[in-house]
Motif scaffolding. Structure first.
Motif, PDB file in Angstrom:
ATOM      1  N   ASP A   4       0.912  -1.254  -0.063  1.00  0.00           N
ATOM      2  CA  ASP A   4      -0.036   0.119  -0.050  1.00  0.00           C
ATOM      3  C   ASP A   4       0.858   1.372  -0.026  1.00  0.00           C
ATOM      4  OD1 ASP A   4      -2.520   1.432   0.260  1.00  0.00           O
ATOM      5  OD2 ASP A   4      -1.585   1.952   2.258  1.00  0.00           O
ATOM      6  N   ARG A   5       1.772   1.305   0.781  1.00  0.00           N
ATOM      7  CA  ARG A   5       2.703   2.479   0.960  1.00  0.00           C
ATOM      8  C   ARG A   5       3.706   2.517  -0.376  1.00  0.00           C
ATOM      9  NH1 ARG A   5       0.259   5.408   4.417  1.00  0.00           N
ATOM     10  NH2 ARG A   5       2.303   6.888   4.190  1.00  0.00           N
ATOM     11  N   ALA A   6       4.161   1.361  -0.774  1.00  0.00           N
ATOM     12  CA  ALA A   6       4.724   1.641  -2.099  1.00  0.00           C
ATOM     13  C   ALA A   6       3.990   2.168  -3.351  1.00  0.00           C
ATOM     14  CB  ALA A   6       5.393   0.151  -2.286  1.00  0.00           C
ATOM     15  N   ALA A   7       2.726   1.693  -3.138  1.00  0.00           N
ATOM     16  CA  ALA A   7       2.094   2.126  -4.384  1.00  0.00           C
ATOM     17  C   ALA A   7       1.750   3.617  -4.281  1.00  0.00           C
ATOM     18  CB  ALA A   7       0.432   1.414  -4.360  1.00  0.00           C
ATOM     19  N   LYS A   8       1.418   4.081  -3.007  1.00  0.00           N
ATOM     20  CA  LYS A   8       1.322   5.565  -2.866  1.00  0.00           C
ATOM     21  C   LYS A   8       2.601   6.380  -3.150  1.00  0.00           C
ATOM     22  CE  LYS A   8      -2.467   5.538   0.514  1.00  0.00           C
ATOM     23  NZ  LYS A   8      -2.643   5.960   1.874  1.00  0.00           N
ATOM     24  N   ALA A   9       3.721   5.823  -2.683  1.00  0.00           N
ATOM     25  CA  ALA A   9       5.047   6.467  -3.134  1.00  0.00           C
ATOM     26  C   ALA A   9       5.400   6.455  -4.456  1.00  0.00           C
ATOM     27  CB  ALA A   9       6.001   5.801  -2.422  1.00  0.00           C
ATOM     28  N   SER A  10       4.737   5.416  -5.350  1.00  0.00           N
ATOM     29  CA  SER A  10       5.021   5.266  -6.807  1.00  0.00           C
ATOM     30  C   SER A  10       4.258   6.371  -7.326  1.00  0.00           C
ATOM     31  CB  SER A  10       4.717   3.821  -7.175  1.00  0.00           C
ATOM     32  OG  SER A  10       4.661   3.909  -8.527  1.00  0.00           O
ATOM     33  N   ALA A  11       2.978   6.603  -6.941  1.00  0.00           N
ATOM     34  CA  ALA A  11       2.096   7.393  -7.426  1.00  0.00           C
ATOM     35  C   ALA A  11       2.277   8.971  -7.343  1.00  0.00           C
ATOM     36  CB  ALA A  11       0.881   7.295  -6.778  1.00  0.00           C
ATOM     37  N   ILE A  12       3.423   9.296  -6.213  1.00  0.00           N
ATOM     38  CA  ILE A  12       3.722  10.533  -6.107  1.00  0.00           C
ATOM     39  C   ILE A  12       5.104  10.761  -6.834  1.00  0.00           C
ATOM     40  CG2 ILE A  12       2.283  11.041  -4.078  1.00  0.00           C
ATOM     41  CD1 ILE A  12       5.052  10.907  -2.308  1.00  0.00           C
ATOM     42  N   GLY A  13       5.523   9.583  -7.794  1.00  0.00           N
ATOM     43  CA  GLY A  13       6.790   9.971  -8.327  1.00  0.00           C
ATOM     44  C   GLY A  13       7.906   9.211  -7.843  1.00  0.00           C
ATOM     45  N   THR A  37       7.642   1.514  11.148  1.00  0.00           N
ATOM     46  CA  THR A  37       6.557   0.800  10.530  1.00  0.00           C
ATOM     47  C   THR A  37       6.587   1.065   8.951  1.00  0.00           C
ATOM     48  OG1 THR A  37       5.577   3.102  10.479  1.00  0.00           O
ATOM     49  CG2 THR A  37       5.166   1.454  12.371  1.00  0.00           C
ATOM     50  N   ALA A  38       5.755   0.477   8.005  1.00  0.00           N
ATOM     51  CA  ALA A  38       5.990   0.863   6.656  1.00  0.00           C
ATOM     52  C   ALA A  38       5.706   2.057   6.296  1.00  0.00           C
ATOM     53  CB  ALA A  38       4.958  -0.134   5.902  1.00  0.00           C
ATOM     54  N   ALA A  39       4.789   2.866   6.949  1.00  0.00           N
ATOM     55  CA  ALA A  39       4.422   4.263   6.798  1.00  0.00           C
ATOM     56  C   ALA A  39       5.828   5.156   7.184  1.00  0.00           C
ATOM     57  CB  ALA A  39       3.309   4.558   7.554  1.00  0.00           C
ATOM     58  N   GLU A  40       6.405   4.988   8.274  1.00  0.00           N
ATOM     59  CA  GLU A  40       7.734   5.675   8.546  1.00  0.00           C
ATOM     60  C   GLU A  40       8.793   5.391   7.836  1.00  0.00           C
ATOM     61  OE1 GLU A  40       6.910   5.464  13.460  1.00  0.00           O
ATOM     62  OE2 GLU A  40       7.913   3.886  12.397  1.00  0.00           O
ATOM     63  N   ALA A  41       8.883   4.019   7.134  1.00  0.00           N
ATOM     64  CA  ALA A  41      10.093   3.972   6.398  1.00  0.00           C
ATOM     65  C   ALA A  41       9.704   4.570   5.010  1.00  0.00           C
ATOM     66  CB  ALA A  41      10.349   2.359   6.118  1.00  0.00           C
ATOM     67  N   THR A  42       8.557   4.438   4.446  1.00  0.00           N
ATOM     68  CA  THR A  42       8.381   4.938   3.135  1.00  0.00           C
ATOM     69  C   THR A  42       8.181   6.635   3.241  1.00  0.00           C
ATOM     70  OG1 THR A  42       6.557   3.347   2.910  1.00  0.00           O
ATOM     71  CG2 THR A  42       6.345   5.109   1.351  1.00  0.00           C
ATOM     72  N   THR A  44      10.314   8.220   5.174  1.00  0.00           N
ATOM     73  CA  THR A  44      11.837   8.566   5.272  1.00  0.00           C
ATOM     74  C   THR A  44      12.546   8.226   3.812  1.00  0.00           C
ATOM     75  OG1 THR A  44      12.071   7.878   7.548  1.00  0.00           O
ATOM     76  CG2 THR A  44      14.064   7.952   6.136  1.00  0.00           C
ATOM     77  N   LEU A  45      12.211   7.137   3.046  1.00  0.00           N
ATOM     78  CA  LEU A  45      12.744   6.928   1.751  1.00  0.00           C
ATOM     79  C   LEU A  45      12.404   8.193   0.814  1.00  0.00           C
ATOM     80  CD1 LEU A  45      14.118   4.957   0.178  1.00  0.00           C
ATOM     81  CD2 LEU A  45      11.898   3.750  -0.492  1.00  0.00           C
ATOM     82  N   THR A  46      10.944   8.440   0.825  1.00  0.00           N
ATOM     83  CA  THR A  46      10.608   9.604   0.088  1.00  0.00           C
ATOM     84  C   THR A  46      11.540  11.055   0.548  1.00  0.00           C
ATOM     85  OG1 THR A  46       8.650   8.801  -0.188  1.00  0.00           O
ATOM     86  CG2 THR A  46       8.511  11.041  -0.556  1.00  0.00           C
ATOM     87  N   ALA A  47      11.757  11.105   1.732  1.00  0.00           N
ATOM     88  CA  ALA A  47      12.614  12.313   1.972  1.00  0.00           C
ATOM     89  C   ALA A  47      13.967  12.269   1.837  1.00  0.00           C
ATOM     90  CB  ALA A  47      12.254  12.525   3.356  1.00  0.00           C
ATOM     91  N   ILE A  48      14.432  10.881   1.773  1.00  0.00           N
ATOM     92  CA  ILE A  48      15.729  10.867   1.190  1.00  0.00           C
ATOM     93  C   ILE A  48      15.878  11.100  -0.404  1.00  0.00           C
ATOM     94  CG2 ILE A  48      17.729   9.235   0.751  1.00  0.00           C
ATOM     95  CD1 ILE A  48      16.562   7.482   3.164  1.00  0.00           C
ATOM     96  N   VAL A  49      15.175  10.605  -0.978  1.00  0.00           N
ATOM     97  CA  VAL A  49      15.197  11.054  -2.462  1.00  0.00           C
ATOM     98  C   VAL A  49      15.049  12.524  -2.644  1.00  0.00           C
ATOM     99  CG1 VAL A  49      13.976  10.685  -4.803  1.00  0.00           C
ATOM    100  CG2 VAL A  49      14.405   8.676  -3.102  1.00  0.00           C
ATOM    101  N   ARG A  50      13.903  13.253  -1.973  1.00  0.00           N
ATOM    102  CA  ARG A  50      13.646  14.469  -2.107  1.00  0.00           C
ATOM    103  C   ARG A  50      14.827  15.268  -1.820  1.00  0.00           C
ATOM    104  NH1 ARG A  50       7.357  15.812  -0.373  1.00  0.00           N
ATOM    105  NH2 ARG A  50       6.416  14.711  -2.147  1.00  0.00           N
ATOM    106  N   GLU A  51      15.729  14.884  -0.672  1.00  0.00           N
ATOM    107  CA  GLU A  51      16.712  15.842  -0.098  1.00  0.00           C
ATOM    108  C   GLU A  51      17.966  15.633  -0.995  1.00  0.00           C
ATOM    109  OE1 GLU A  51      16.752  18.257   2.316  1.00  0.00           O
ATOM    110  OE2 GLU A  51      14.650  17.893   2.446  1.00  0.00           O
ATOM    111  N   GLY A  52      18.206  14.419  -1.639  1.00  0.00           N
ATOM    112  CA  GLY A  52      19.490  14.119  -1.936  1.00  0.00           C
ATOM    113  C   GLY A  52      19.306  14.426  -3.534  1.00  0.00           C
ATOM    114  N   ASN A  53      20.494  14.055  -4.323  1.00  0.00           N
ATOM    115  CA  ASN A  53      20.652  14.052  -5.783  1.00  0.00           C
ATOM    116  C   ASN A  53      20.534  12.658  -6.309  1.00  0.00           C
ATOM    117  OD1 ASN A  53      21.062  14.784  -8.406  1.00  0.00           O
ATOM    118  ND2 ASN A  53      23.098  15.436  -8.014  1.00  0.00           N
ATOM    119  N   LEU A  54      19.180  11.839  -6.392  1.00  0.00           N
ATOM    120  CA  LEU A  54      19.357  10.530  -6.756  1.00  0.00           C
ATOM    121  C   LEU A  54      17.847  10.124  -6.713  1.00  0.00           C
ATOM    122  CD1 LEU A  54      19.457   8.367  -3.499  1.00  0.00           C
ATOM    123  CD2 LEU A  54      19.090  10.779  -3.377  1.00  0.00           C
ATOM    124  N   GLU A  55      17.699   8.965  -7.366  1.00  0.00           N
ATOM    125  CA  GLU A  55      16.363   8.356  -7.861  1.00  0.00           C
ATOM    126  C   GLU A  55      16.452   7.280  -7.121  1.00  0.00           C
ATOM    127  OE1 GLU A  55      14.261   9.637 -10.061  1.00  0.00           O
ATOM    128  OE2 GLU A  55      15.583  11.245 -10.653  1.00  0.00           O
TER     129      GLU A  55
END
Length: 199
Positions: A4-13, A37-42, A44-55
């Motif tokens: 569920d979290r992965a699908a939402k993260a995918s939907a936002i790019g 939790t899955a929500a916290e990890a997702t 964080t993963l999203t924030a890592i991508v936004r803050e860094g210069n990576l995909e």
């Protein structure tokens, strides 16, 4: 929850659902004792991508190389992400940032005899260093070490004998000390960003 979290993260790019889910599964396994939790990890993963210069696609396959040792040392997933995101801001690929961070953490978990001698000049043992990382965090500890050895580049190079680990330390706490702290703060305060983006 992961799907569920992965699908939402995918939907936002963030990337392909399967890639995100694969990364989240590894992170949740490594940090299972901390109750991440899955929500916290997702978030964080999203924030890592936004803050860094990576995909996400470049980070996801490599996270497994570092989260296990990080969790063992008491380094939070947010701290792992902040280090990787900060280092990639210099144009370093995600895989190289992960390998560098793994070298830093290996040094702290199992320092060489030369590294132990350098730590002794600060009145510290390898156990003291590991305890500090667990209590004060990775970013704070790296900043402390660089400030303690200011002007003594040889000591820093001896402590982090691995060239990739040394590059990581100098590229994060060294060249981008204030940025590193800001990135960590932003990632630690990223709760809910996936849901907000999805909404």
């Amino acid at each position: 929850d992961v799907l569920d979290r992965a699908a939402k993260a995918s939907a936002i790019g963030l990337g392909d659902t399967k890639v995100v889910a694969h990364a989240l599964t590894g992170v949740l396994q490594a940090y299972s004792k901390e109750g991440l939790t899955a929500a916290e990890a997702t978030d964080t993963l999203t924030a890592i991508v936004r803050e860094g210069n990576l995909e996400a696609e470049s980070l996801a396959p490599t996270l497994g190389r570092v989260v296990g040792i990080a969790a063992q040392l008491g380094v939070s997933f947010e701290e792992v992400g902040a280090n990787i995101a900060t280092f990639t801001r210099l144009g370093v690929p995600a895989e190289e940032a992960v390998v560098g961070l793994r070298g830093v953490l290996n040094t702290m978990l199992n320092p060489s005899k030369e590294a132990e001698r350098v730590l002794a000049t600060l009145g510290m043992t390898a156990t003291d260093l590991a305890d500090r990382v667990g209590e004060q965090g990775l970013q704070d500890t790296l900043q402390f070490l660089l400030e303690s050895f200011e002007g003594n580049d040889r000591a820093v190079a001896t402590l982090f004998g691995n060239v990739r680990a040394l590059s990581n330390v100098l590229g994060t706490a060294g060249a981008q000390g204030e940025v590193y702290a800001d990135v960590l703060n932003n990632i630690e305060n990223a709760t809910g960003i996936v849901d907000e983006g999805f909404d």
